[in-house]
Design an enzyme around this catalytic site. Structure first.
Site, PDB file in Angstrom:
ATOM      1  N   ASP A 101       0.982  -1.193  -0.065  1.00 59.37           N
ATOM      2  CA  ASP A 101       0.107   0.022  -0.112  1.00 59.37           C
ATOM      3  C   ASP A 101       0.922   1.096  -0.073  1.00 59.37           C
ATOM      4  O   ASP A 101       1.552   1.639   1.175  1.00 59.37           O
ATOM      5  CB  ASP A 101      -0.783   0.044   1.274  1.00 59.37           C
ATOM      6  CG  ASP A 101      -1.801   0.993   1.338  1.00 59.37           C
ATOM      7  OD1 ASP A 101      -1.539   2.087   0.674  1.00 59.37           O
ATOM      8  OD2 ASP A 101      -2.984   1.046   1.836  1.00 59.37           O
ATOM      9  N   HIS A 102       1.219   1.843  -1.173  1.00 56.14           N
ATOM     10  CA  HIS A 102       2.221   2.833  -1.270  1.00 56.14           C
ATOM     11  C   HIS A 102       2.325   4.130  -0.304  1.00 56.14           C
ATOM     12  O   HIS A 102       2.858   4.653  -0.100  1.00 56.14           O
ATOM     13  CB  HIS A 102       2.577   3.152  -2.776  1.00 56.14           C
ATOM     14  CG  HIS A 102       1.688   4.271  -3.433  1.00 56.14           C
ATOM     15  ND1 HIS A 102       0.380   3.865  -3.735  1.00 56.14           N
ATOM     16  CD2 HIS A 102       1.706   5.427  -3.500  1.00 56.14           C
ATOM     17  CE1 HIS A 102      -0.324   5.095  -4.180  1.00 56.14           C
ATOM     18  NE2 HIS A 102       0.740   5.900  -4.056  1.00 56.14           N
ATOM     19  N   HIS A 106      -5.639   2.864   0.978  1.00 57.81           N
ATOM     20  CA  HIS A 106      -4.983   4.109   1.299  1.00 57.81           C
ATOM     21  C   HIS A 106      -5.847   4.651   2.331  1.00 57.81           C
ATOM     22  O   HIS A 106      -5.279   5.021   3.492  1.00 57.81           O
ATOM     23  CB  HIS A 106      -4.765   5.056   0.207  1.00 57.81           C
ATOM     24  CG  HIS A 106      -3.979   4.435  -1.115  1.00 57.81           C
ATOM     25  ND1 HIS A 106      -3.182   3.477  -0.993  1.00 57.81           N
ATOM     26  CD2 HIS A 106      -4.084   4.851  -2.209  1.00 57.81           C
ATOM     27  CE1 HIS A 106      -2.640   2.971  -2.299  1.00 57.81           C
ATOM     28  NE2 HIS A 106      -3.345   4.024  -3.021  1.00 57.81           N
TER      29      HIS A 106
HETATM   30  C1  BG6 Z   1      -3.079   4.325  -6.691  1.00 55.08           C
HETATM   31  C2  BG6 Z   1      -4.314   4.262  -7.438  1.00 55.08           C
HETATM   32  O1  BG6 Z   1      -3.204   3.451  -5.784  1.00 55.08           O
HETATM   33  O2  BG6 Z   1      -2.926   5.406  -6.177  1.00 55.08           O
HETATM   34  C3  BG6 Z   1      -4.450   5.287  -8.725  1.00 55.08           C
HETATM   35  O3  BG6 Z   1      -4.639   3.010  -8.030  1.00 55.08           O
HETATM   36  C4  BG6 Z   1      -4.192   6.674  -7.987  1.00 55.08           C
HETATM   37  O4  BG6 Z   1      -5.678   5.309  -9.179  1.00 55.08           O
HETATM   38  C5  BG6 Z   1      -2.709   6.577  -7.024  1.00 55.08           C
HETATM   39  O5  BG6 Z   1      -4.107   7.760  -8.927  1.00 55.08           O
HETATM   40  C6  BG6 Z   1      -2.464   8.090  -6.519  1.00 55.08           C
HETATM   41  O6  BG6 Z   1      -1.367   7.784  -5.841  1.00 55.08           O
HETATM   42  P1  BG6 Z   1      -0.363   9.136  -5.602  1.00 55.08           P
HETATM   43  O7  BG6 Z   1       0.804   8.424  -4.730  1.00 55.08           O
HETATM   44  O8  BG6 Z   1      -0.093   9.992  -6.625  1.00 55.08           O
HETATM   45  O9  BG6 Z   1      -1.436   9.939  -4.691  1.00 55.08           O
END
Ligand code: BG6
Length: 509
Positions: A200-201, A263
């Site tokens: 979960d980045h 997230h």
């Molecule tokens: C991803 C989603 O996990 O997170 C995308 O699948 C989204 O739809 C992205 O655009 C957003 O990541 P960040 O780090 O740019 O907020």
């Protein structure tokens, strides 16, 4: 490669104090021709190498159907690095990294390809000294997870005596609780639990990790972090982009499954959980699980949830198409590109405090924040009129962009009369620290190589999160069509009405 000398200026403060450098190892990326790999994973590997955090013989194997030679793959990595890496390009780092780049061609059902993968890993062990330690990164649609994991097992790649083998699994982890349970079962049959890393980045973001520092390294926030002082919490993840080229992935998944299930519920858990006994993964997970199990969804889902789709409009000087007109989207699609839900947490700390979660594509601007909004003072000893412009105190954790923390409170307006108005006090990462933050994927890939599971959701967290979302998705499935909002706005009027019914309104971040 730059080695691991203390002179590396790109190393961040934490690493300077206690360098966390991966031991002999390599990474295999399945789905290496995809967007995520090009924009995030390959650049992150280079950035780690550039910061001196990878071992000299680090190896990177790409696995995909494309008819590439090793050189074609190396060229792809080179271009991805040139375009998307965070740190400056250095020829000597690249030359070292490219020594360990290999490509294996095949599809996931192809036994021969997995035998080639095995031989490639053995060759790299000898040539690069990887010690047989490999992480398998599944950057592929979830329907392929079981197949790839099974192939790794059948070809003797999932375990190796005296070495470690790890599985890294991208989201979405399943489509609902049932599919997530099935996936967990399949993965756990092949890899030991401690060797499974679900990505979960958001948990790799510096500002998200700071939630715990803010709450538990300080004395002044925790005493008011509860139902006696907090009126409600708003967690917003807004994006200005549409679905881009991801129609195939996004349609049928939608905003809530794409980012609330993972997230936003992780942000909720970190904001609401109790203090863990330590930062050991088991202690952290135990607290997150407790709070996620205490989450209650509203009884009246029609009133307290909203889903919507963007419609064509002018956004930032550009005419953009509506969701139903996007390439590859079924014009009858009911997929949500915006979702807002009200949750409550049934425990002593939070009973009665609503947590409002919202997310959407094609909103006013890109911003993710957690706003803890406090109750009004019980009594205001001022003349009427003096506090007309005083709002509620708030503490806002700005996850991105403009990373930092804002506190909003009332202050006397200079002058001879008593008039109180809202002011803000700001902490900005960019001003307080000179080090730039590593990208989330840098941190997470390094953690995988180090076997550090702290920033990875465990299987129970994933299942509890689906448990929260499933009834909402089921309700939406059965009841009518999504609402609409014009691209570039802050979402549908129905979402404003949802908060207005509670006597509240959304923040305009
Ligand atoms: C991803 C989603 O996990 O997170 C995308 O699948 C989204 O739809 C992205 O655009 C957003 O990541 P960040 O780090 O740019 O907020």
């Amino acid at each position: 490669m730059s080695g691991n000398g203390a002179t590396n200026p790109l190393r961040d403060a934490q690493d300077r104090r206690l360098p966390r450098i991966a031991g002999p190892s390599g990474l295999v990326i399945f789905g290496v021709t995809g967007d995520l790999s090009r924009k995030k994973l390959m650049p992150a590997v280079y950035d780690l190498a550039n910061r001196g955090l990878l071992p000299p013989g680090f190896s990177l194997i790409g696995f995909a159907r494309r008819e590439w030679e090793h050189e074609d793959f190396a060229q792809e990595v080179y271009e991805a690095v040139k375009q998307h890496a965070r740190t400056p390009f250095r020829e000597e780092v690249w030359q070292q990294l490219v020594q360990g780049c290999r490509f294996v061609q095949g599809d996931f059902g192809d036994d021969q390809a997995f035998e080639t993968l095995k031989a490639t890993i053995e060759e790299l062990d000898k040539a690069q000294g990887t010690g047989g330690n490999f992480a398998f990164y599944l950057s592929v649609p979830p329907k392929f997870f079981p197949k790839v994991v099974q192939q790794l097992k059948d070809h003797g790649l999932a375990q190796k005596e005296g070495s470690w083998r790890r599985a890294v699994i991208e989201k979405p982890f399943g489509h609902d609780l049932k599919s997530a349970e099935e996936l967990n079962k399949v993965v756990h049959e092949v890899f030991p639990r401690d060797e499974v890393f679900r990505i979960d980045h958001y948990l790799g973001k510096e500002t998200v990790q700071n939630i715990l520092a803010l709450r538990f390294a300080n004395t002044m926030f925790e005493p008011i972090w509860n139902r006696s002082y907090v009126d409600h919490v708003q967690i917003t993840m807004a994006e200005d982009i549409g679905i881009g080229g991801r129609a195939g992935y996004y349609d049928g998944i939608g905003a809530a499954r794409d980012v609330i299930q993972n997230h936003l519920l992780q942000l909720l858990a970190l904001t609401a959980m109790e203090e863990p006994g330590s930062f050991h993964p088991k202690a952290l997970v135990a607290e997150k699980l407790k709070v996620l199990s205490a989450v209650e969804i509203p009884e009246d889902l029609g009133k307290h949830t909203v889903r919507a789709q963007y419609t064509s409009a002018w956004q930032g000087g550009e005419k953009v198409v509506g969701y139903l007109e996007e390439d590859g989207i079924d014009p009858r699609s009911k997929t949500d590109t915006y979702a807002a839900i009200r949750l409550e947490i049934n425990n002593r700390r939070w009973a009665g405090v609503p947590f409002y979660l919202r997310t959407g594509k094609r909103l006013g601007r890109r911003v993710t924040e957690i706003a803890v909004v406090f109750k009004r003072a019980p009594y205001l000893p001022f003349e009427s009129g003096a506090t007309e412009e005083l709002g509620q105190n708030a503490l806002v954790i700005r996850v991105q962009p403009d990373e930092g923390v804002t506190v909003r409170f009332g202050s006397k307006v200079p002058g001879t009369s008593m008039e109180v108005r809202d002011v803000t006090m700001d902490f900005a990462y960019g001003e307080s620290f000179t080090e730039s933050s590593p990208e989330a994927y840098e941190r997470l890939i390094l953690d995988v190589l180090l076997g550090d599971a702290n920033l990875f959701p465990r299987h129970q967290e994933v299942e509890l999160s689906w448990n929260i979302l499933d009834p909402i998705e089921e309700y939406w499935d059965k009841h009518g069509k999504p609402a609409q909002y014009a691209a570039g706005t802050w979402g549908p009027v129905e979402a404003d009405e949802m908060l207005a019914r509670d006597g509240r309104s959304w923040r305009r971040p």
